[in-house]
Design a protein around this motif. Structure first.
Motif, PDB file in Angstrom:
ATOM      1  N   GLY A  55      -1.941   3.241 -14.413  1.00 21.52           N
ATOM      2  CA  GLY A  55      -2.837   3.027 -13.290  1.00 21.52           C
ATOM      3  C   GLY A  55      -3.523   4.307 -12.845  1.00 21.52           C
ATOM      4  O   GLY A  55      -4.731   4.321 -12.577  1.00 21.52           O
ATOM      5  N   TRP A  56      -2.755   5.397 -12.762  1.00 26.91           N
ATOM      6  CA  TRP A  56      -3.362   6.682 -12.408  1.00 26.91           C
ATOM      7  C   TRP A  56      -4.358   7.131 -13.468  1.00 26.91           C
ATOM      8  O   TRP A  56      -5.407   7.697 -13.154  1.00 26.91           O
ATOM      9  N   ALA A  57      -4.037   6.872 -14.742  1.00 21.33           N
ATOM     10  CA  ALA A  57      -4.966   7.216 -15.823  1.00 21.33           C
ATOM     11  C   ALA A  57      -6.254   6.410 -15.699  1.00 21.33           C
ATOM     12  O   ALA A  57      -7.358   6.942 -15.886  1.00 21.33           O
ATOM     13  N   ALA A  58      -6.135   5.115 -15.362  1.00 23.69           N
ATOM     14  CA  ALA A  58      -7.317   4.272 -15.192  1.00 23.69           C
ATOM     15  C   ALA A  58      -8.178   4.782 -14.040  1.00 23.69           C
ATOM     16  O   ALA A  58      -9.414   4.814 -14.130  1.00 23.69           O
ATOM     17  N   LEU A  59      -7.511   5.196 -12.953  1.00 32.38           N
ATOM     18  CA  LEU A  59      -8.255   5.744 -11.807  1.00 32.38           C
ATOM     19  C   LEU A  59      -9.029   6.986 -12.213  1.00 32.38           C
ATOM     20  O   LEU A  59     -10.196   7.155 -11.848  1.00 32.38           O
ATOM     21  N   ALA A  60      -8.408   7.866 -12.987  1.00 33.20           N
ATOM     22  CA  ALA A  60      -9.083   9.085 -13.429  1.00 33.20           C
ATOM     23  C   ALA A  60     -10.283   8.771 -14.311  1.00 33.20           C
ATOM     24  O   ALA A  60     -11.346   9.385 -14.187  1.00 33.20           O
ATOM     25  N   VAL A  61     -10.132   7.785 -15.213  1.00 31.82           N
ATOM     26  CA  VAL A  61     -11.238   7.407 -16.105  1.00 31.82           C
ATOM     27  C   VAL A  61     -12.385   6.803 -15.308  1.00 31.82           C
ATOM     28  O   VAL A  61     -13.565   7.129 -15.518  1.00 31.82           O
ATOM     29  N   ILE A  62     -12.061   5.908 -14.351  1.00 26.73           N
ATOM     30  CA  ILE A  62     -13.102   5.277 -13.534  1.00 26.73           C
ATOM     31  C   ILE A  62     -13.879   6.327 -12.748  1.00 26.73           C
ATOM     32  O   ILE A  62     -15.120   6.335 -12.728  1.00 26.73           O
ATOM     33  N   LEU A  63     -13.152   7.244 -12.098  1.00 26.42           N
ATOM     34  CA  LEU A  63     -13.826   8.276 -11.319  1.00 26.42           C
ATOM     35  C   LEU A  63     -14.628   9.217 -12.202  1.00 26.42           C
ATOM     36  O   LEU A  63     -15.676   9.729 -11.798  1.00 26.42           O
ATOM     37  N   GLY A  64     -14.150   9.438 -13.442  1.00 32.09           N
ATOM     38  CA  GLY A  64     -14.933  10.241 -14.386  1.00 32.09           C
ATOM     39  C   GLY A  64     -16.272   9.584 -14.686  1.00 32.09           C
ATOM     40  O   GLY A  64     -17.318  10.255 -14.750  1.00 32.09           O
TER      41      GLY A  64
END
Length: 285
Positions: free
Chosen positions: A258-267
């Protein structure tokens, strides 16, 4: 403008958790209807006391269209989805709003550059990653969370080309009409009202004053005075605030994926909203 950005960034990030608390004992659509109708009425009364003119029939119609898309379709669908999904995940899905804004801007002739298309692709990859790892919701809730930012960003872009009231009167008319439509939908769907908890009432008060009167008015100012990517750049901060509140106060859990997905989305959002280089000025002969 910086104050408006700060309000939209932080306050709207907290509203996802506020909605989760409010709908524990309040009907979702009815709660939103009361929230926006009350905020719109208070703002319109204040503006009238300061001498502002009431909207014309044409402006009321345009305000109703925007209110239906932003408040009914955008906020309303998120609120319904939060019955089956955590506030953290809801905010993370809504983070794709700037990506959709870049797409819808093309309908009115605004160009989308290569970096922005790359950002859209990265953001959608993040959503796919989120669905694999953290989006533990019913298919209907997942569908609503994807449909909500589509309604919100289309309504935001369309509002730039509609004949709306001037200044804050536009926010008041949109909230008043949007709230009325949500109350009608609440009655039509048979929502039942029960004795609410104190926590839900406090959450409703916070959503009405800060989420609607303050932050929504700040957002509509940004929509009118800035480019689409900047107006929707609240998606940088909202998910982080929502996740911190959901995990810290609401007992929600978010795994590594989930944290990885958040980082990708914000990227992806960063790629879309990053300022374009200014065109070089022509040299003197």
């Amino acid at each position: 403008m910086l104050v408006c950005l700060a309000l939209v960034y932080v306050v709207w990030g907290s509203t996802y958790f506020g909605i989760k608390v409010a709908i524990e004992t309040l009907p979702p659509l009815g709660m939103l209807g009361v929230r926006f109708a009350l905020a719109g009425a208070v703002l319109m009364l204040a503006l009238r006391l300061r001498g502002a003119a009431l909207p014309t029939a044409r402006e009321w119609a345009a305000s109703a269209a925007v209110g239906l898309l932003l408040l009914g379709g955008g906020t309303g669908l998120v609120t319904l989805a939060e019955r089956e999904a955590s506030s953290s995940v809801a905010a993370m899905v809504i983070a794709v709003s700037p990506l959709f804004a870049a797409v819808f801007a093309r309908l009115w002739g605004e160009k989308t550059g290569g970096r922005e298309w790359l950002g859209i692709g990265v953001g959608l990859l993040g959503i796919a990653l989120l669905n694999v790892g953290e989006l533990r919701a019913t298919p209907l809730a997942a569908f609503l969370l994807v449909l909500a930012p589509l309604c919100w960003t289309f309504g935001s872009q369309w509002s730039r080309h509609l004949h709306l009231p001037r200044g804050l009167m536009a926010s008041a008319a949109e909230m008043l009409t949007g709230g009325a439509l949500l109350l009608l939908l609440s009655a039509a769907t048979g929502e039942r009202w029960h004795t609410p908890s104190a926590a839900s009432l406090w959450a409703l008060a916070y959503l009405t004053v800060f989420g609607s009167l303050v932050a929504y008015s700040a957002y509509m100012y940004l929509v009118e005075h800035t480019r689409p990517a900047l107006a929707t750049s609240y998606a940088y901060v909202n998910p982080v605030v929502a996740v911190l509140l959901g995990v810290g106060l609401g007992g929600e859990q978010l795994g590594a994926l989930g944290w990885a997905a958040l980082a990708v989305i914000l990227g992806g959002v960063v790629l879309v909203a990053w300022p374009r280089p200014a065109a070089a000025a022509p040299q003197e002969p």
